[in-house]
Design an enzyme around this catalytic site. Structure first.
Site, PDB file in Angstrom:
ATOM      1  N   ASP A  67       0.810  -1.223   0.000  1.00  0.00           N
ATOM      2  CA  ASP A  67       0.000   0.000   0.000  1.00  0.00           C
ATOM      3  C   ASP A  67       0.841   1.269   0.000  1.00  0.00           C
ATOM      4  OD1 ASP A  67       0.922  -0.395   2.587  1.00  0.00           O
ATOM      5  OD2 ASP A  67      -1.032  -0.840   3.433  1.00  0.00           O
ATOM      6  N   ASP A 136      -7.895  -2.730  13.700  1.00  0.00           N
ATOM      7  CA  ASP A 136      -9.275  -3.032  13.317  1.00  0.00           C
ATOM      8  C   ASP A 136      -9.347  -4.275  12.416  1.00  0.00           C
ATOM      9  OD1 ASP A 136      -8.166  -2.054  11.004  1.00  0.00           O
ATOM     10  OD2 ASP A 136      -9.603  -0.425  10.706  1.00  0.00           O
ATOM     11  N   HIS A 138      -7.414  -4.770   9.731  1.00  0.00           N
ATOM     12  CA  HIS A 138      -7.076  -4.546   8.327  1.00  0.00           C
ATOM     13  C   HIS A 138      -5.761  -5.216   7.941  1.00  0.00           C
ATOM     14  CE1 HIS A 138      -5.084  -0.460   9.475  1.00  0.00           C
ATOM     15  NE2 HIS A 138      -4.112  -1.210   9.032  1.00  0.00           N
ATOM     16  N   GLU A 143      -9.711  -2.035   4.709  1.00  0.00           N
ATOM     17  CA  GLU A 143     -10.403  -1.706   5.948  1.00  0.00           C
ATOM     18  C   GLU A 143     -11.697  -2.522   6.086  1.00  0.00           C
ATOM     19  OE1 GLU A 143      -9.067  -0.060   8.196  1.00  0.00           O
ATOM     20  OE2 GLU A 143      -8.294   1.897   7.627  1.00  0.00           O
TER      21      GLU A 143
END
Ligand code: GLP
Length: 241
Positions: A67, A136, A138, A143
């Site tokens: 990313d 979370d 990810h 996400e």
């Protein structure tokens, strides 16, 4: 799934580096999928040591990163290109032209996403994908959501991710709100996945990822379906498992 428990962060970094080492020894021209974040720093240090001692040759290795923040040029110290150059590429003998990250400054980010998938496909896919884990759940910047997104795509970061990553910036407002991330498809097609997790803050999400329901609300949970997943995690992260 193979689960390796380590006594601490350093031990995790060493054991994970050994898996990367084994991959490159087996196949000198491996395609590595690389990740950023604090989890990977120790692992990259170990790889640098192996390379500098002459034990590990990166000259035929290529890499694709997971990313990149949208809007950050490579010279920005918070960009993932900068992180990769400074923490790994500049210290090993990998040809820089064989290292790829999504271009966060692309004029047409959607086109950049498409080209990124095409590049990975043309390279023959990823041999070993390194992954850290977001608080979370990810992976990359995939996400939590309603569906798993297969292709490389642009994402709006969750507030919790922006907060978690604010520690690398002057303040929270400086954290880019959007990023380009490799999709779940490329990650799942990697021939081997190495998930590294450390620290007690990630214990409950790691439990969900590995043993909870497989759902896009916990993006990492898809890894339960990967045929060749290795989890290297320290005692704290594996607490209760
Ligand atoms: C970041 C990155 C991920 C990384 C994860 C964990 O937001 N996009 O690729 O694995 O979150 O980061 P850290 O290792 O700093 O906890």
């Amino acid at each position: 799934m193979k689960q390796i428990e380590t006594k601490d962060y350093q031990d995790m970094s060493r054991k994970a580096a050994n898996i990367v080492f084994a991959q490159i020894i087996r196949k000198g021209n491996s395609i590595l999928g690389l990740a950023t974040g604090s989890t990977m720093l120790g692992l990259y240090e170990e790889l640098v040591k192996m390379n500098q001692k002459g034990d590990l040759d990166f000259s035929r290795v290529s890499s694709v990163n997971l990313d990149e923040y949208l809007g950050l040029p490579a010279i920005n110290p918070q960009s993932y290109r900068y992180y990769m150059n400074h923490n790994l590429f500049n210290h090993i003998n990998i040809p820089l032209e064989n290292t790829y990250l999504p271009d966060g400054t692309a004029v047409n980010p959607d086109e950049e996403c498409r080209k990124y998938d095409e590049r990975i496909h043309n390279m023959g896919g990823i041999d070993l994908q390194l992954l850290g884990l977001g608080l979370d759940g990810h992976i990359g910047f995939n996400e939590p959501g309603e569906v798993f997104t297969r292709e490389t795509h642009c994402v709006t970061l969750d507030d919790s991710t922006i907060k978690a990553n604010a520690r690398f910036f002057e303040n929270e407002d400086e954290v880019p709100k959007q990023a380009i991330t490799m999709g779940i498809g490329c990650i799942m097609q990697a021939r081997q996945v190495l998930l590294c997790v450390n620290g007690k803050a990630k214990a409950s999400i790691l439990k969900e990822v590995l043993y909870g329901p497989i759902t896009p609300k916990v993006p990492g949970s898809i890894l339960q379906l990967h045929p060749n997943l290795v989890v290297v995690a320290d005692k704290e992260a594996l607490f209760g498992l």
